[in-house]
Motif scaffolding. Sequence first.
Motif, PDB file in Angstrom:
ATOM      1  N   THR A 189       0.830  -1.197   0.000  1.00  0.00           N
ATOM      2  CA  THR A 189       0.000   0.000   0.000  1.00  0.00           C
ATOM      3  C   THR A 189       0.866   1.248   0.000  1.00  0.00           C
ATOM      4  OG1 THR A 189      -1.599  -1.238   1.319  1.00  0.00           O
ATOM      5  CG2 THR A 189      -1.948   1.123   1.125  1.00  0.00           C
ATOM      6  N   PHE A 190       0.530   2.199  -0.887  1.00  0.00           N
ATOM      7  CA  PHE A 190       1.223   3.484  -0.979  1.00  0.00           C
ATOM      8  C   PHE A 190       0.263   4.609  -0.583  1.00  0.00           C
ATOM      9  CE2 PHE A 190       4.865   2.765  -4.261  1.00  0.00           C
ATOM     10  CZ  PHE A 190       5.318   1.702  -3.491  1.00  0.00           C
TER      11      PHE A 190
ATOM     12  N   MET B 232       0.833   8.968  -0.539  1.00  0.00           N
ATOM     13  CA  MET B 232       1.781  10.060  -0.736  1.00  0.00           C
ATOM     14  C   MET B 232       1.244  11.360  -0.144  1.00  0.00           C
ATOM     15  SD  MET B 232       4.524  11.498  -1.795  1.00  0.00           S
ATOM     16  CE  MET B 232       5.323  10.250  -2.792  1.00  0.00           C
TER      17      MET B 232
ATOM     18  N   THR C 153       1.718  14.846  -0.827  1.00  0.00           N
ATOM     19  CA  THR C 153       2.307  15.620  -1.923  1.00  0.00           C
ATOM     20  C   THR C 153       2.981  16.889  -1.434  1.00  0.00           C
ATOM     21  OG1 THR C 153       0.151  16.670  -2.280  1.00  0.00           O
ATOM     22  CG2 THR C 153       0.673  14.709  -3.598  1.00  0.00           C
TER      23      THR C 153
ATOM     24  N   LEU D  94       6.356   9.517   1.661  1.00  0.00           N
ATOM     25  CA  LEU D  94       5.602   8.367   1.175  1.00  0.00           C
ATOM     26  C   LEU D  94       5.410   7.394   2.325  1.00  0.00           C
ATOM     27  CD1 LEU D  94       4.374   6.700  -1.182  1.00  0.00           C
ATOM     28  CD2 LEU D  94       6.656   5.729  -1.520  1.00  0.00           C
TER      29      LEU D  94
ATOM     30  N   TYR E  50      -6.328   2.791 -14.003  1.00  0.00           N
ATOM     31  CA  TYR E  50      -5.746   4.077 -13.609  1.00  0.00           C
ATOM     32  C   TYR E  50      -6.651   5.188 -14.125  1.00  0.00           C
ATOM     33  CZ  TYR E  50      -2.257   7.694 -12.693  1.00  0.00           C
ATOM     34  OH  TYR E  50      -1.595   8.803 -12.220  1.00  0.00           O
TER      35      TYR E  50
ATOM     36  N   LYS F 259       0.444  -3.472 -13.213  1.00  0.00           N
ATOM     37  CA  LYS F 259       0.053  -2.131 -12.789  1.00  0.00           C
ATOM     38  C   LYS F 259       0.219  -1.167 -13.947  1.00  0.00           C
ATOM     39  CE  LYS F 259      -1.012  -1.150  -9.229  1.00  0.00           C
ATOM     40  NZ  LYS F 259      -2.325  -1.186  -8.549  1.00  0.00           N
TER      41      LYS F 259
ATOM     42  N   ALA G 111       0.122   3.246 -14.930  1.00  0.00           N
ATOM     43  CA  ALA G 111       0.051   4.655 -14.565  1.00  0.00           C
ATOM     44  C   ALA G 111       0.212   5.462 -15.837  1.00  0.00           C
ATOM     45  CB  ALA G 111       1.109   5.032 -13.534  1.00  0.00           C
TER      46      ALA G 111
ATOM     47  N   ASN H  36       3.051  -1.640  -7.406  1.00  0.00           N
ATOM     48  CA  ASN H  36       2.628  -0.258  -7.186  1.00  0.00           C
ATOM     49  C   ASN H  36       3.408   0.665  -8.108  1.00  0.00           C
ATOM     50  OD1 ASN H  36       0.602   0.356  -4.977  1.00  0.00           O
ATOM     51  ND2 ASN H  36       1.929  -1.092  -3.889  1.00  0.00           N
TER      52      ASN H  36
ATOM     53  N   LEU I 266       3.427   4.930  -8.501  1.00  0.00           N
ATOM     54  CA  LEU I 266       2.881   6.208  -8.045  1.00  0.00           C
ATOM     55  C   LEU I 266       3.704   7.324  -8.662  1.00  0.00           C
ATOM     56  CD1 LEU I 266       1.633   6.988  -4.498  1.00  0.00           C
ATOM     57  CD2 LEU I 266       3.036   8.660  -5.677  1.00  0.00           C
TER      58      LEU I 266
ATOM     59  N   HIS J 141       4.948  11.211  -8.864  1.00  0.00           N
ATOM     60  CA  HIS J 141       5.109  12.354  -7.970  1.00  0.00           C
ATOM     61  C   HIS J 141       6.264  13.206  -8.468  1.00  0.00           C
ATOM     62  CE1 HIS J 141       5.249  14.787  -4.373  1.00  0.00           C
ATOM     63  NE2 HIS J 141       6.503  14.437  -4.146  1.00  0.00           N
TER      64      HIS J 141
END
Length: 793
Positions: free
Chosen positions: A52-53, A55, A57, A62, A307, A426, A428, A481, A483, A485
Amino acid sequence: MTAAADWIARACLVWWCCCCCFFLPSCFAAPSSVSSAAGLDAQVHNVSNISTFLMDTASGILYLGACDAILAVDTNNIKKTMKNPKKIIWDVPEEKRSACVAKGKTKEDCRNYIRLLEFLSDGRIYVCGTYAFDPQCATVNVLDFSLEKAEDGGVKMETGKGKCPFEPSQHYTAVMADGVLYTAATSNFLGTLFDISRATGNEAERIRTHQSINWLSDPEFVSSAFIQESPDNPKGEDDKIYFFFTEVAKEYDLYTKVKVPRVARVCKGDVGGMKTLQKRWTTFLKAQLVCEDRVGGQRYSILTDVYTVEHRPGDPSSTHFYGIFTSQWEKEPLSAVCVYSLEDIKKVMDGPFKELKKNCENWINPEPVPSPRPGQCITSALKAEGFESSLKLPDKVLTFVRDHPLMENSVVAAPLLVRRGITYTKIAIAPPPVSQDGLSSAAVLLLGTDRGELHRVSVVGQNTTLLLETPVFSAQEPVNNILLHRDQALVGSPRTLVNIPAEGCALYPSCEVCARARRLGCVWRPKEGACAPELAETIQTESDDALRRCDSREGRCAPAEKELRVSEGLRILLPCVQISTRPCSWDYPEDRHTRQHHSDLEVTVSRDNVGRYACYCEDGGREQAPCRRAAYVLTLQDPSTSSVAALSGGRHIVAAYLLSLFVGVILGFLLCVLLRKGRSGAGRSSEKRRDFLPSSDTPQTPSSASLLSEGVPLTEKRNGTLNGHGAIYANCSGARMQEPVVNLAVELDAKEKTSPEEMAEQLEEEIASGLEEFPEVKVPRGAPLAQCEESSI
């Protein structure tokens, strides 16, 4: 004389052992691994199952949910903070673990796997874990990074049923909407009941799905998204939460279970019905997602990840959902990417309903649909009619939506990308490096695989191009995962976190790859030898023109022809880099001993199928001629030289080894002569000596044939080439490369069993022949293969 001979023997033995220890490992060591990714990577010690992530920001912190632990990592310096991250231990008491094991669960499953991390409105973190099949939730104080305590000094916990799954491997999704948690998870210990629920907030407004197989039929939840409507929308539309999952379809009357992907929608202001559907959703509607290649007739029926991206910030209508699909019926790995717009989903939700008549088990369109329309959110028009909330809706409307949650029409899309032999886990979406007018639909897909790779695919309209394939983790660590950023991609596996650039023209290392990213705003600068963002004064050129400007060796349709010297009976794999989703074909001499692995070609070498091989791909579509992506020439050679051809960068090491071997043979001969003279002068018997070259000092190295057949298994090459050459393998039927060269290990084992007198005579013959043939000495068996390096495109 005898003492001197013994001293020389011992000195020679030590010298020989040192030579073996120094040269042999360098010659026969396995090729070193290639660097995984250009970025910061760190592995967390004593922490497993990072799943599990979350963030922050603003601060760049994280938060990671793992097994029995919650971590805090500063993304500005991942490598340093991951060595000693902030950590909260939240494990299960031993007595509770024992009770869990007594119910038939394993010790590993009876731990606390953190599955939920979400920010609350006051800045604290709401965390939930499986807690030995008894889900529990707690809150984390961010300032001192600790779990809130109860009055007795223990962790302040509340039940997590309906908020977190019971089992670590169960599919699950959750999303926070204005401080309220919406989840899709199992709701019992056995994992047989499923709920989509409003799990937190006002107790009177916590509602869930109706327990019916027409609502949820053995679902596997994948993703969820909170879509906020514009505050000034004229209809007064309510905000909505979308859930994506795969379930067993009940609309198909078949003997086998058919899985279909779904999208479900609920309204944030839904509070359930007054009598019918009390504490249940009154706005729950679902529709089938269709990801189908109409030309090939292939449908992808299992959804694995979604996503959500808003292409124009502040405009909810520009929201698109990118999904990874696979097929229920395909045995080999297969992945497809389809994209659905929010507007298309809304049209289907506003369309006709599907109904099952109980007498004939057939689905038909229901008639009539009551008013107001079932399943819709409360709008300004409904409020004007007196329906201020779902509690005011008539029973006939609630009964209809209870019995008809499925829509008649499906949300249909054609795949943007199809990859066989690859399992994507996954996805993104990163924006293009440079935004340009008219390219609002351009994007870069970041796709993680089950073998620890990250693929970058450019999307411009309906055209996709595979740009890069980057190995990030080992093949045993899947990407679970991704993510984004601050222009960085935080890629996670169950044990490792990697920080790599998510976008930018500098990622593309060659002129050819940069040219394929031309429509994303990248241009190759020959003077700098780098790919850079396009300037305003740059002459506008198409991707094909940019490719033609590249060096001829990197030109897309003019690859250099590579000659491969092979032996009869070997199997080789000829790589062909496929940069688009369109198929590739081969031109080669007609022979049955060939088989195509996606874009690559496997060839079993015979005298009839040597010659020219060329790979052609439809990179530019059917309106353009196929582009030649690879060209090879297979020629037969004397098998005795095949091991010599396999050497790449270690010739100087082998030469030094041969020189030391030759000097050792001379010294051994002189030693034996001295020993024989000493024994004849002292009248000693010529008994066999076992301490001259004991078996423990014998170099045990594999032959080159075993390196070919075992060190390099026949697996599909899915990206790049092997040092620009075809990968050579031994025949599976047991045929070996017949080489008339000396196997050093067998030779020394045989000499060990001979007497010193016999050895001396053999050494005299070998030295005499070696002095005559030394300039033409052959490479011993066991020489290493060329190091295999995967190249990205």
